[in-house]
Each structure stands twice: as structure tokens, then as C-alpha cells.
Scaffold this motif. Sequence first.
Motif, PDB file in Angstrom:
ATOM      1  N   ARG A   1     109.953  81.598  39.927  1.00  0.00           N
ATOM      2  CA  ARG A   1     109.501  81.912  40.697  1.00  0.00           C
ATOM      3  C   ARG A   1     109.336  80.301  42.037  1.00  0.00           C
ATOM      4  N   GLY A   2     109.059  79.576  41.336  1.00  0.00           N
ATOM      5  CA  GLY A   2     108.661  78.372  42.044  1.00  0.00           C
ATOM      6  C   GLY A   2     110.007  77.750  42.815  1.00  0.00           C
ATOM      7  N   ALA A   3     111.018  77.826  42.012  1.00  0.00           N
ATOM      8  CA  ALA A   3     112.316  77.313  42.723  1.00  0.00           C
ATOM      9  C   ALA A   3     112.906  78.328  43.457  1.00  0.00           C
ATOM     10  N   ILE A   4     112.690  79.531  43.445  1.00  0.00           N
ATOM     11  CA  ILE A   4     113.107  80.639  44.441  1.00  0.00           C
ATOM     12  C   ILE A   4     112.329  80.555  45.861  1.00  0.00           C
ATOM     13  N   LEU A   5     110.908  80.219  45.509  1.00  0.00           N
ATOM     14  CA  LEU A   5     110.113  80.033  46.778  1.00  0.00           C
ATOM     15  C   LEU A   5     110.645  78.798  47.478  1.00  0.00           C
ATOM     16  N   ASP A   6     111.005  77.769  46.848  1.00  0.00           N
ATOM     17  CA  ASP A   6     111.476  76.413  47.762  1.00  0.00           C
ATOM     18  C   ASP A   6     112.450  76.775  48.287  1.00  0.00           C
ATOM     19  N   GLU A   7     113.605  77.418  47.647  1.00  0.00           N
ATOM     20  CA  GLU A   7     114.728  77.588  48.547  1.00  0.00           C
ATOM     21  C   GLU A   7     114.646  78.663  49.447  1.00  0.00           C
ATOM     22  N   GLY A   8     113.902  79.888  49.064  1.00  0.00           N
ATOM     23  CA  GLY A   8     113.468  80.896  50.188  1.00  0.00           C
ATOM     24  C   GLY A   8     112.699  80.346  51.405  1.00  0.00           C
ATOM     25  N   ILE A   9     111.895  79.489  51.476  1.00  0.00           N
ATOM     26  CA  ILE A   9     111.298  78.872  52.564  1.00  0.00           C
ATOM     27  C   ILE A   9     112.250  78.311  53.445  1.00  0.00           C
ATOM     28  N   VAL A  10     113.343  77.484  52.760  1.00  0.00           N
ATOM     29  CA  VAL A  10     114.390  76.823  53.679  1.00  0.00           C
ATOM     30  C   VAL A  10     115.196  78.090  54.370  1.00  0.00           C
ATOM     31  N   ALA A  11     115.439  78.698  53.427  1.00  0.00           N
ATOM     32  CA  ALA A  11     116.476  79.864  53.849  1.00  0.00           C
ATOM     33  C   ALA A  11     115.634  80.586  54.966  1.00  0.00           C
ATOM     34  N   LEU A  12     114.365  81.205  54.882  1.00  0.00           N
ATOM     35  CA  LEU A  12     113.630  82.045  55.751  1.00  0.00           C
ATOM     36  C   LEU A  12     113.563  81.276  56.991  1.00  0.00           C
ATOM     37  N   SER A  13     113.244  79.732  57.145  1.00  0.00           N
ATOM     38  CA  SER A  13     112.949  79.079  58.071  1.00  0.00           C
ATOM     39  C   SER A  13     114.349  79.089  58.920  1.00  0.00           C
ATOM     40  N   ALA A  14     115.542  79.097  58.291  1.00  0.00           N
ATOM     41  CA  ALA A  14     116.566  79.124  59.140  1.00  0.00           C
ATOM     42  C   ALA A  14     116.873  80.486  59.876  1.00  0.00           C
ATOM     43  N   ALA A  15     116.798  81.465  59.172  1.00  0.00           N
ATOM     44  CA  ALA A  15     116.830  82.969  59.621  1.00  0.00           C
ATOM     45  C   ALA A  15     115.820  83.173  60.805  1.00  0.00           C
ATOM     46  N   LEU A  16     114.840  82.608  60.691  1.00  0.00           N
ATOM     47  CA  LEU A  16     113.716  82.872  61.883  1.00  0.00           C
ATOM     48  C   LEU A  16     114.175  81.680  63.098  1.00  0.00           C
ATOM     49  N   THR A  17     114.721  80.789  62.903  1.00  0.00           N
ATOM     50  CA  THR A  17     115.040  79.810  63.788  1.00  0.00           C
ATOM     51  C   THR A  17     116.279  80.236  64.663  1.00  0.00           C
ATOM     52  N   ASP A  18     117.281  80.489  63.887  1.00  0.00           N
ATOM     53  CA  ASP A  18     118.904  80.853  64.483  1.00  0.00           C
ATOM     54  C   ASP A  18     119.056  82.070  64.477  1.00  0.00           C
ATOM     55  N   GLU A  19     119.738  82.851  65.526  1.00  0.00           N
ATOM     56  CA  GLU A  19     120.306  83.949  65.435  1.00  0.00           C
ATOM     57  C   GLU A  19     121.305  84.426  64.283  1.00  0.00           C
ATOM     58  N   TYR A  20     122.172  83.266  64.507  1.00  0.00           N
ATOM     59  CA  TYR A  20     123.328  83.348  63.296  1.00  0.00           C
ATOM     60  C   TYR A  20     123.031  81.857  62.190  1.00  0.00           C
ATOM     61  N   PRO A  21     121.962  82.340  61.312  1.00  0.00           N
ATOM     62  CA  PRO A  21     121.504  81.236  60.413  1.00  0.00           C
ATOM     63  C   PRO A  21     122.680  80.926  59.389  1.00  0.00           C
TER      64      PRO A  21
END
Length: 296
Positions: A128-148
Motif C-alpha cells: 500500500r505504501g508503494a501504491i500510495l507513492d505512485e498514486g499521489i504522483v498520478a493523482l497530482s498529474a490528473a488534477l493538474t492537466d486535462e490530458y494527464p
Amino acid sequence: MQSVSRLYREPWELDAGPEQLALVARAADRLGYAYVACCDHVVIPERLAEAMGTTWYDPVATLAWLAALTSRIRLLSHVAVAPLRHPLLSAKQYATLDLLSGGRLLLGVGAGHVPEEFQALGVDFHRRGAILDEGIVALSAALTDEYPVHRGARFAFSGLAVGPRPVQRPRPPIWVGGSSPRAVTRAALLGDGWLSQGDSIGQLSSQLQLIASVRRQAERGGPFVVNAIPPALHVGEPGWDVGRRTLAGKPERLAEALRGYGALGVTHLQLRPRSRDCQEYLDQLEALATDVLPLV
């Protein structure tokens, strides 16, 4: 009220519901509090039901409802168990919440701690820790760009639009919860803030030193939020047994204790007034806002 864990709920909250939740949120909005928060669990195993309770409102639905009842207070997920959900799904939900609330979302995420919950939803608890680490980066991208665009070990996406877009730019703040060294380091490296999970004021000093060291080594500058949870509070002499862990007394005494957190570098405090019913809770919210916090 939105979760009834016996670790922190008052007896009257067992029978509380939407009416009381609305009263509290509107009062907090009127009195100038920074945020209201909602925590997250999808399911509770039977072995933990007595301690944690089984009522945990969904944070997205609850915060969206509270957004419609309030006008300026921020809306915090403390914390969404992010590894349980694909980051594109979370981005869709929380971007919508930010849009509907006029840009009031504070997205708090954490790793979770209940193995059975992960097993039921088909997610590897031990990763879960590794999933969260990558998930935060992916979530940040999806919240920042319309086409992440994100290329990772577990999540990969590009050429897909995520809408609606949040109001806040470049994206809503992401605060990371947890008090283990791994969680604190994750917050320092990947988050815009850290959500302490109840560290004492003595423990906070070393945690903040770790955050400063990690951010300095990673050359991460700019503002960083530190949210702490002080002991439960009661303004005035309660006249009933509030327990040894509650700080009670005159406003000056409470303010002095809370100022100690600011001296360490804490930027936000999550307050929990003690009460025997909803009206006493509302009265304590007002006493804190009018008599204590101006002194802090």
C-alpha cells in the motif's frame, strides 16, 4: 458524527445524523474555522467493529453535501485511503467536488491500516505504501492537466481527458497523512502538507525536523502545511468528568497550550471540543472561536 469510532466520539454522536452534522458545519463556517474534515473507510472488519464502529460516511458525498450548506469553509478529506481507488477515479471525484464547492477542496490522502479492507477490494495491503507513492504522483498529474500523462509500475495513462477541471490552480492542495517515518517522508517529498495522526507536542518536534531535512535534501521549497491534533478541549470548568487527556479551563490556559504548537512550526490545528450533546458542542465551538483562538 460522520465516523463513530470509540477512540474519539462522544456518546451522543452515536445517535447523531445529518441534522447535527449540518448544524456543526454551518456553525464552523460562520465562526471562521479553516476547514471541516471527513475521514474514510469503505468497510470495517468484525474484529475491529467495537473499537472503530461501523459507521463511516463516504468523504466525497459528505463533503459535497456540506459544500452546499456552507459558503467559505474548506473541505478536507482526513484522510482518503487513496490506494483503494484508481487515481483517475479519485481525480474525477475530487475535481468535481472542488468545482462544485467553488475551489474549497483540501485533498488529504493516506495509506490505510486495515488489511481486510484491502483484501475485500482486491488491493495488496503489503504494497500500500508503494501504491500510495505512485498514486499521489498520478493523482497530482490528473488534477493538474486535462490530458494527464503518467507512466508507472501500477498506473499508466495518456491521451485521456479528465473533466471537469478543478477550480484551484494548478490543482487542489494534497496533504499526506500518517506518522510513521515512511509516511512523514512521503508527505515531505510528495505532498503540499502533512497531516499528523495525533503526535504529541514532544513527538512533533522530531517529525518536523525530519520534514525539514527531507525537503532540504530534495530541494523542495515553498509553503508547506503542518496540521496537528492537540488534546481534546473544553473552554471553562466542565462540571463533568472529561478525563485526564482533555485540556480544560480558562481561555488563557487553552490559548497558551495551543501557541506551543505554532512555536514549533505547526500551521493548522484540528480541534475537538468535548461535549455531552450537540448544543454543548456548538457552544464550545463558539467559545473556542471567540474567546480562545484570538489569543492564539
